[in-house]
Design a protein around this motif. Structure first.
Motif, mmCIF file in Angstrom:
data_model
loop_
_atom_site.group_PDB
_atom_site.id
_atom_site.type_symbol
_atom_site.label_atom_id
_atom_site.label_comp_id
_atom_site.label_asym_id
_atom_site.label_seq_id
_atom_site.Cartn_x
_atom_site.Cartn_y
_atom_site.Cartn_z
ATOM 1 N N LEU A 103 0.826 -1.207 0.000
ATOM 2 C CA LEU A 103 0.000 0.000 0.000
ATOM 3 C C LEU A 103 0.864 1.263 0.000
ATOM 4 C CD1 LEU A 103 -2.734 -1.208 2.488
ATOM 5 C CD2 LEU A 103 -3.131 -0.526 0.112
ATOM 6 N N ALA A 104 1.920 1.258 0.807
ATOM 7 C CA ALA A 104 2.827 2.407 0.843
ATOM 8 C C ALA A 104 3.555 2.574 -0.490
ATOM 9 C CB ALA A 104 3.828 2.259 1.986
ATOM 10 N N ALA A 105 3.850 1.473 -1.176
ATOM 11 C CA ALA A 105 4.491 1.551 -2.489
ATOM 12 C C ALA A 105 3.541 2.167 -3.513
ATOM 13 C CB ALA A 105 4.952 0.175 -2.938
ATOM 14 N N GLY A 106 2.256 1.861 -3.411
ATOM 15 C CA GLY A 106 1.271 2.519 -4.272
ATOM 16 C C GLY A 106 1.234 4.014 -4.026
ATOM 17 N N ALA A 107 1.316 4.402 -2.765
ATOM 18 C CA ALA A 107 1.374 5.826 -2.423
ATOM 19 C C ALA A 107 2.656 6.451 -2.962
ATOM 20 C CB ALA A 107 1.281 6.010 -0.916
ATOM 21 N N LEU A 108 3.756 5.693 -2.923
ATOM 22 C CA LEU A 108 5.018 6.184 -3.480
ATOM 23 C C LEU A 108 4.861 6.488 -4.965
ATOM 24 C CD1 LEU A 108 8.082 6.737 -3.272
ATOM 25 C CD2 LEU A 108 8.432 4.304 -3.675
ATOM 26 N N LEU A 109 4.200 5.608 -5.687
ATOM 27 C CA LEU A 109 3.974 5.832 -7.111
ATOM 28 C C LEU A 109 3.130 7.088 -7.332
ATOM 29 C CD1 LEU A 109 4.420 4.858 -9.978
ATOM 30 C CD2 LEU A 109 2.419 3.396 -9.712
ATOM 31 N N ALA A 110 2.103 7.278 -6.517
ATOM 32 C CA ALA A 110 1.281 8.489 -6.622
ATOM 33 C C ALA A 110 2.112 9.735 -6.322
ATOM 34 C CB ALA A 110 0.086 8.401 -5.685
ATOM 35 N N ASN A 111 3.036 9.644 -5.359
ATOM 36 C CA ASN A 111 3.905 10.779 -5.052
ATOM 37 C C ASN A 111 4.896 11.053 -6.178
ATOM 38 O OD1 ASN A 111 2.843 11.594 -2.596
ATOM 39 N ND2 ASN A 111 4.056 10.136 -1.445
ATOM 40 N N VAL A 112 5.351 10.015 -6.852
ATOM 41 C CA VAL A 112 6.230 10.201 -8.019
ATOM 42 C C VAL A 112 5.464 10.928 -9.121
ATOM 43 C CG1 VAL A 112 7.440 8.982 -9.880
ATOM 44 C CG2 VAL A 112 7.779 8.278 -7.513
ATOM 45 N N VAL A 113 4.225 10.523 -9.361
ATOM 46 C CA VAL A 113 3.393 11.197 -10.358
ATOM 47 C C VAL A 113 3.242 12.671 -9.995
ATOM 48 C CG1 VAL A 113 1.032 11.370 -11.267
ATOM 49 C CG2 VAL A 113 2.150 9.143 -11.102
ATOM 50 N N SER A 114 2.991 12.938 -8.740
ATOM 51 C CA SER A 114 2.840 14.312 -8.272
ATOM 52 C C SER A 114 4.118 15.133 -8.498
ATOM 53 C CB SER A 114 2.471 14.297 -6.790
ATOM 54 O OG SER A 114 2.129 15.568 -6.337
ATOM 55 N N ALA A 115 5.261 14.554 -8.161
ATOM 56 C CA ALA A 115 6.535 15.267 -8.355
ATOM 57 C C ALA A 115 6.813 15.509 -9.831
ATOM 58 C CB ALA A 115 7.673 14.475 -7.718
ATOM 59 N N VAL A 116 6.519 14.529 -10.663
ATOM 60 C CA VAL A 116 6.731 14.695 -12.109
ATOM 61 C C VAL A 116 5.816 15.788 -12.652
ATOM 62 C CG1 VAL A 116 6.427 13.544 -14.348
ATOM 63 C CG2 VAL A 116 7.635 12.377 -12.497
ATOM 64 N N LEU A 117 4.577 15.836 -12.200
ATOM 65 C CA LEU A 117 3.660 16.890 -12.635
ATOM 66 C C LEU A 117 4.158 18.273 -12.233
ATOM 67 C CD1 LEU A 117 0.195 15.253 -11.899
ATOM 68 C CD2 LEU A 117 1.112 15.865 -14.139
ATOM 69 N N VAL A 118 4.701 18.384 -11.025
ATOM 70 C CA VAL A 118 5.247 19.675 -10.584
ATOM 71 C C VAL A 118 6.439 20.071 -11.461
ATOM 72 C CG1 VAL A 118 6.471 20.825 -8.699
ATOM 73 C CG2 VAL A 118 4.404 19.526 -8.226
ATOM 74 N N ILE A 119 7.287 19.117 -11.786
ATOM 75 C CA ILE A 119 8.447 19.402 -12.637
ATOM 76 C C ILE A 119 7.984 19.830 -14.024
ATOM 77 C CG2 ILE A 119 10.435 18.351 -13.795
ATOM 78 C CD1 ILE A 119 10.763 16.653 -11.198
ATOM 79 N N ILE A 120 7.027 19.109 -14.593
ATOM 80 C CA ILE A 120 6.505 19.463 -15.923
ATOM 81 C C ILE A 120 5.875 20.846 -15.906
ATOM 82 C CG2 ILE A 120 4.701 18.911 -17.608
ATOM 83 C CD1 ILE A 120 5.289 15.933 -16.994
ATOM 84 N N ASP A 121 5.104 21.137 -14.865
ATOM 85 C CA ASP A 121 4.470 22.450 -14.749
ATOM 86 C C ASP A 121 5.516 23.550 -14.621
ATOM 87 O OD1 ASP A 121 2.052 23.960 -14.670
ATOM 88 O OD2 ASP A 121 2.324 24.215 -12.500
ATOM 89 N N THR A 122 6.565 23.280 -13.887
ATOM 90 C CA THR A 122 7.635 24.272 -13.710
ATOM 91 C C THR A 122 8.375 24.520 -15.013
ATOM 92 O OG1 THR A 122 7.898 23.588 -11.407
ATOM 93 C CG2 THR A 122 9.702 24.830 -12.387
ATOM 94 N N VAL A 123 8.644 23.464 -15.758
ATOM 95 C CA VAL A 123 9.352 23.599 -17.029
ATOM 96 C C VAL A 123 8.509 24.368 -18.034
ATOM 97 C CG1 VAL A 123 10.215 22.278 -19.010
ATOM 98 C CG2 VAL A 123 10.824 21.580 -16.699
ATOM 99 N N ASN A 124 7.195 24.189 -17.984
ATOM 100 C CA ASN A 124 6.306 24.849 -18.933
ATOM 101 C C ASN A 124 6.032 26.309 -18.601
ATOM 102 O OD1 ASN A 124 6.006 22.658 -20.618
ATOM 103 N ND2 ASN A 124 4.226 21.870 -19.515
ATOM 104 N N LEU A 125 6.443 26.768 -17.425
ATOM 105 C CA LEU A 125 6.218 28.173 -17.064
ATOM 106 C C LEU A 125 6.998 29.092 -17.984
ATOM 107 C CD1 LEU A 125 6.303 28.252 -13.164
ATOM 108 C CD2 LEU A 125 4.342 28.609 -14.649
ATOM 109 N N ARG A 126 6.337 30.145 -18.398
ATOM 110 C CA ARG A 126 7.015 31.163 -19.226
ATOM 111 C C ARG A 126 7.240 32.385 -18.361
ATOM 112 N NH1 ARG A 126 3.216 29.019 -23.057
ATOM 113 N NH2 ARG A 126 4.363 27.938 -24.672
ATOM 114 N N ARG A 127 8.390 32.956 -18.492
ATOM 115 C CA ARG A 127 8.705 34.154 -17.692
ATOM 116 C C ARG A 127 8.208 35.393 -18.375
ATOM 117 N NH1 ARG A 127 12.538 33.449 -13.421
ATOM 118 N NH2 ARG A 127 13.014 31.260 -13.328
#
Length: 127
Positions: A103-127
């Motif tokens: 169960l904790a490993a499933g949560a780990l996968l969800a947290n990885v998805v969350s971190a990847v989404l934050v990284i993608i959102d950050t990369v897509n930001l335009r200044r």
């Protein structure tokens, strides 16, 4: 640099790393997994979830959804651990520990998805 974004990123990454630390080890040995570490993972994930409320973008909705999945899996792992420790005849045995860590490993996968989404959102930001 915004302090709000730093705090948000901090809790996302802390949730991911604490979750990884809990899952690390032989999954069926209770000695390799600490109850207080699971508690810390749950608390940090709940804080990260609260920080994700209010974002009305599609990315924000996915971030919140992934965080809610992680929360649900971690809380279920805690309930299973509590059941095993208090009610289950054999206590926290290898079978129960494997369920908890899965169960904790499933949560780990969800947290990885969350971190990847934050990284993608950050990369897509335009200044």
């Amino acid at each position: 640099m915004s302090l709000e974004k730093v705090v948000f990123g901090f809790f996302i990454i802390l949730a991911l790393t604490l979750n990884f630390g809990f899952v690390l080890g032989q999954f069926y040995y209770p000695e390799h997994h600490n109850t207080y570490e699971l508690l810390a993972v749950i608390l940090v994930n709940l804080v990260a979830t609260v920080l994700k409320f209010g974002d009305r973008t599609q990315t924000g909705a996915l971030l919140l959804a992934s965080s809610l999945v992680a929360d649900l899996q971690l809380l279920t792992a805690a309930v299973v651990w509590g059941y095993a420790a208090q009610v289950h005849a054999q206590g926290v045995d290898m079978t129960m520990m494997a369920t908890i860590v899965s169960l904790a490993a499933g949560a780990l996968l969800a947290n990885v998805v969350s971190a990847v989404l934050v990284i993608i959102d950050t990369v897509n930001l335009r200044r």
